[in-house]
Motif scaffolding. Structure first.
Motif, PDB file in Angstrom:
ATOM      1  N   PRO A   1       7.902 -40.576 -37.024  1.00  0.00           N
ATOM      2  CA  PRO A   1       7.504 -41.955 -37.363  1.00  0.00           C
ATOM      3  C   PRO A   1       6.705 -42.627 -36.251  1.00  0.00           C
ATOM      4  N   LEU A   2       7.033 -42.325 -35.001  1.00  0.00           N
ATOM      5  CA  LEU A   2       6.279 -42.897 -33.883  1.00  0.00           C
ATOM      6  C   LEU A   2       4.837 -42.400 -33.895  1.00  0.00           C
ATOM      7  N   GLU A   3       4.660 -41.110 -34.146  1.00  0.00           N
ATOM      8  CA  GLU A   3       3.310 -40.547 -34.174  1.00  0.00           C
ATOM      9  C   GLU A   3       2.507 -41.094 -35.355  1.00  0.00           C
ATOM     10  N   GLU A   4       3.163 -41.293 -36.487  1.00  0.00           N
ATOM     11  CA  GLU A   4       2.474 -41.871 -37.645  1.00  0.00           C
ATOM     12  C   GLU A   4       2.057 -43.309 -37.364  1.00  0.00           C
ATOM     13  N   THR A   5       2.928 -44.060 -36.710  1.00  0.00           N
ATOM     14  CA  THR A   5       2.594 -45.444 -36.350  1.00  0.00           C
ATOM     15  C   THR A   5       1.426 -45.476 -35.376  1.00  0.00           C
TER      16      THR A   5
ATOM     17  N   ARG B   1       1.529 -48.034 -24.989  1.00  0.00           N
ATOM     18  CA  ARG B   1       2.987 -48.106 -25.041  1.00  0.00           C
ATOM     19  C   ARG B   1       3.550 -47.064 -26.003  1.00  0.00           C
ATOM     20  N   MET B   2       2.900 -46.908 -27.154  1.00  0.00           N
ATOM     21  CA  MET B   2       3.351 -45.917 -28.124  1.00  0.00           C
ATOM     22  C   MET B   2       3.179 -44.504 -27.582  1.00  0.00           C
ATOM     23  N   GLU B   3       2.060 -44.260 -26.923  1.00  0.00           N
ATOM     24  CA  GLU B   3       1.830 -42.938 -26.340  1.00  0.00           C
ATOM     25  C   GLU B   3       2.910 -42.603 -25.319  1.00  0.00           C
ATOM     26  N   ARG B   4       3.242 -43.588 -24.487  1.00  0.00           N
ATOM     27  CA  ARG B   4       4.264 -43.370 -23.467  1.00  0.00           C
ATOM     28  C   ARG B   4       5.625 -43.095 -24.105  1.00  0.00           C
ATOM     29  N   GLN B   5       5.928 -43.820 -25.164  1.00  0.00           N
ATOM     30  CA  GLN B   5       7.207 -43.644 -25.849  1.00  0.00           C
ATOM     31  C   GLN B   5       7.305 -42.249 -26.460  1.00  0.00           C
ATOM     32  N   ILE B   6       6.215 -41.796 -27.056  1.00  0.00           N
ATOM     33  CA  ILE B   6       6.196 -40.463 -27.666  1.00  0.00           C
ATOM     34  C   ILE B   6       6.352 -39.378 -26.602  1.00  0.00           C
TER      35      ILE B   6
ATOM     36  N   ASP C   1       7.774 -39.675 -23.739  1.00  0.00           N
ATOM     37  CA  ASP C   1       9.158 -39.735 -23.254  1.00  0.00           C
ATOM     38  C   ASP C   1      10.104 -38.993 -24.196  1.00  0.00           C
ATOM     39  N   GLU C   2       9.839 -39.094 -25.497  1.00  0.00           N
ATOM     40  CA  GLU C   2      10.680 -38.398 -26.470  1.00  0.00           C
ATOM     41  C   GLU C   2      10.575 -36.883 -26.291  1.00  0.00           C
ATOM     42  N   TYR C   3       9.358 -36.400 -26.049  1.00  0.00           N
ATOM     43  CA  TYR C   3       9.188 -34.959 -25.852  1.00  0.00           C
ATOM     44  C   TYR C   3       9.850 -34.492 -24.563  1.00  0.00           C
ATOM     45  N   VAL C   4       9.721 -35.268 -23.505  1.00  0.00           N
ATOM     46  CA  VAL C   4      10.364 -34.911 -22.236  1.00  0.00           C
ATOM     47  C   VAL C   4      11.880 -34.860 -22.419  1.00  0.00           C
ATOM     48  N   ARG C   5      12.426 -35.833 -23.126  1.00  0.00           N
ATOM     49  CA  ARG C   5      13.872 -35.883 -23.372  1.00  0.00           C
ATOM     50  C   ARG C   5      14.318 -34.667 -24.190  1.00  0.00           C
ATOM     51  N   TYR C   6      13.543 -34.348 -25.207  1.00  0.00           N
ATOM     52  CA  TYR C   6      13.870 -33.210 -26.076  1.00  0.00           C
ATOM     53  C   TYR C   6      13.835 -31.899 -25.293  1.00  0.00           C
ATOM     54  N   GLU C   7      12.805 -31.723 -24.474  1.00  0.00           N
ATOM     55  CA  GLU C   7      12.693 -30.501 -23.677  1.00  0.00           C
ATOM     56  C   GLU C   7      13.849 -30.390 -22.680  1.00  0.00           C
ATOM     57  N   ASP C   8      14.253 -31.523 -22.128  1.00  0.00           N
ATOM     58  CA  ASP C   8      15.385 -31.519 -21.197  1.00  0.00           C
ATOM     59  C   ASP C   8      16.668 -31.090 -21.902  1.00  0.00           C
ATOM     60  N   ILE C   9      16.862 -31.580 -23.124  1.00  0.00           N
ATOM     61  CA  ILE C   9      18.053 -31.209 -23.894  1.00  0.00           C
ATOM     62  C   ILE C   9      18.041 -29.716 -24.207  1.00  0.00           C
ATOM     63  N   ILE C  10      16.885 -29.202 -24.624  1.00  0.00           N
ATOM     64  CA  ILE C  10      16.778 -27.771 -24.924  1.00  0.00           C
ATOM     65  C   ILE C  10      17.117 -26.943 -23.688  1.00  0.00           C
ATOM     66  N   ASP C  11      16.640 -27.383 -22.533  1.00  0.00           N
ATOM     67  CA  ASP C  11      16.908 -26.658 -21.287  1.00  0.00           C
ATOM     68  C   ASP C  11      18.396 -26.638 -20.944  1.00  0.00           C
TER      69      ASP C  11
ATOM     70  N   HIS D   1       4.067 -31.443 -27.623  1.00  0.00           N
ATOM     71  CA  HIS D   1       3.990 -32.329 -26.464  1.00  0.00           C
ATOM     72  C   HIS D   1       2.555 -32.362 -25.937  1.00  0.00           C
ATOM     73  N   ALA D   2       1.944 -31.192 -25.826  1.00  0.00           N
ATOM     74  CA  ALA D   2       0.570 -31.108 -25.319  1.00  0.00           C
ATOM     75  C   ALA D   2      -0.393 -31.911 -26.187  1.00  0.00           C
ATOM     76  N   ARG D   3      -0.205 -31.864 -27.487  1.00  0.00           N
ATOM     77  CA  ARG D   3      -1.108 -32.567 -28.400  1.00  0.00           C
ATOM     78  C   ARG D   3      -0.992 -34.083 -28.276  1.00  0.00           C
ATOM     79  N   ALA D   4       0.111 -34.537 -27.694  1.00  0.00           N
ATOM     80  CA  ALA D   4       0.319 -35.977 -27.535  1.00  0.00           C
ATOM     81  C   ALA D   4      -0.184 -36.503 -26.194  1.00  0.00           C
ATOM     82  N   ILE D   5      -0.651 -35.607 -25.326  1.00  0.00           N
ATOM     83  CA  ILE D   5      -1.077 -36.002 -23.981  1.00  0.00           C
ATOM     84  C   ILE D   5      -2.558 -36.377 -23.987  1.00  0.00           C
ATOM     85  N   ARG D   6      -2.879 -37.494 -23.373  1.00  0.00           N
ATOM     86  CA  ARG D   6      -4.267 -37.958 -23.315  1.00  0.00           C
ATOM     87  C   ARG D   6      -5.035 -37.315 -22.156  1.00  0.00           C
TER      88      ARG D   6
END
Length: 215
Positions: A46-50, A67-72, A74-84, A109-114
């Protein structure tokens, strides 16, 4: 994990159970991995769609986009940390989904990086993880198996979209496709044929980008 309100109560309970197991370092089987993945997707999609909607607006405010880019991210970083932090059971049926989740996380994650350099670095991680998966899959699957071709398709798509040229990986993908086409001469498999077509297209894009880079 930050959980959106749209997730049903029973799914919230499942996520709580998984998080507790991770915190207690309890080894997880593969179904728990999909609980984590689904929770992440329900949060980030939903964040990416917004973000896409905001970008389409002519008067879209730049600070909202950032702000939205940063939030997205952060979500990927959090997810990767959990997987680790997940402790895996020894079964290959658990290790494989975990590896796929990690590889996919790096790619999305890469696709979301500017920033181009940061994006390229994350793409490289995604490519390396998918290449490792491909190496393992190739030793246990026939070339025309859809699961293997799906992985090859994903790897070549990442190479094409990221402009990362990896000659060894390109050759490996091409050889797998050649063997798959040879096997399909003896039988019909529409899904495998579609995968092969997509892989050929991706490889053409990769090679074309490489030629332009050399000019």
């Amino acid at each position: 994990i930050l959980i959106p309100a749209s997730i049903a109560p029973y799914k919230l309970q499942l996520i709580d159970i998984v998080e507790e197991k991770i915190d207690r370092r309890i080894p997880l089987d593969w179904p728990y991995h999909f609980v984590l993945k689904n929770a992440h997707c329900r949060r980030v999609i939903p964040l990416e769609e917004t973000l896409r909607m905001i970008r389409k607006l002519k008067n879209g405010e730049h600070h909202k986009v950032l702000r939205m880019e940063r939030q997205i991210l952060d979500e990927y970083v959090r997810y990767e940390d959990i997987i680790d932090r997940v402790v895996l059971r020894g079964s290959p049926y658990t290790r494989l989904p975990h590896s796929i989740m990690k590889a996919d996380a790096f790619w999305f994650h890469a696709r979301a990086i500017r920033d181009p350099s940061e994006r390229s670095e994350m793409c490289r991680k995604a490519i390396d993880f998918h290449a490792e998966l491909l190496e393992r899959a190739e030793t246990s699957m026939e070339a025309d198996e859809v699961a293997l071709l799906t992985l090859v398709q994903k790897v070549t798509r990442i190479l094409a979209e990221s402009a990362n040229f990896d000659p060894q990986l390109v050759v490996k993908a091409a050889l797998i496709v050649d063997r798959a086409e040879k096997r399909l001469e003896q039988k019909s498999d529409g899904e495998a044929a579609r995968r092969i077509k997509n892989i050929r297209y991706n490889l053409d894009c990769v090679n074309e980008a490489a030629r332009k880079h050399l000019v």
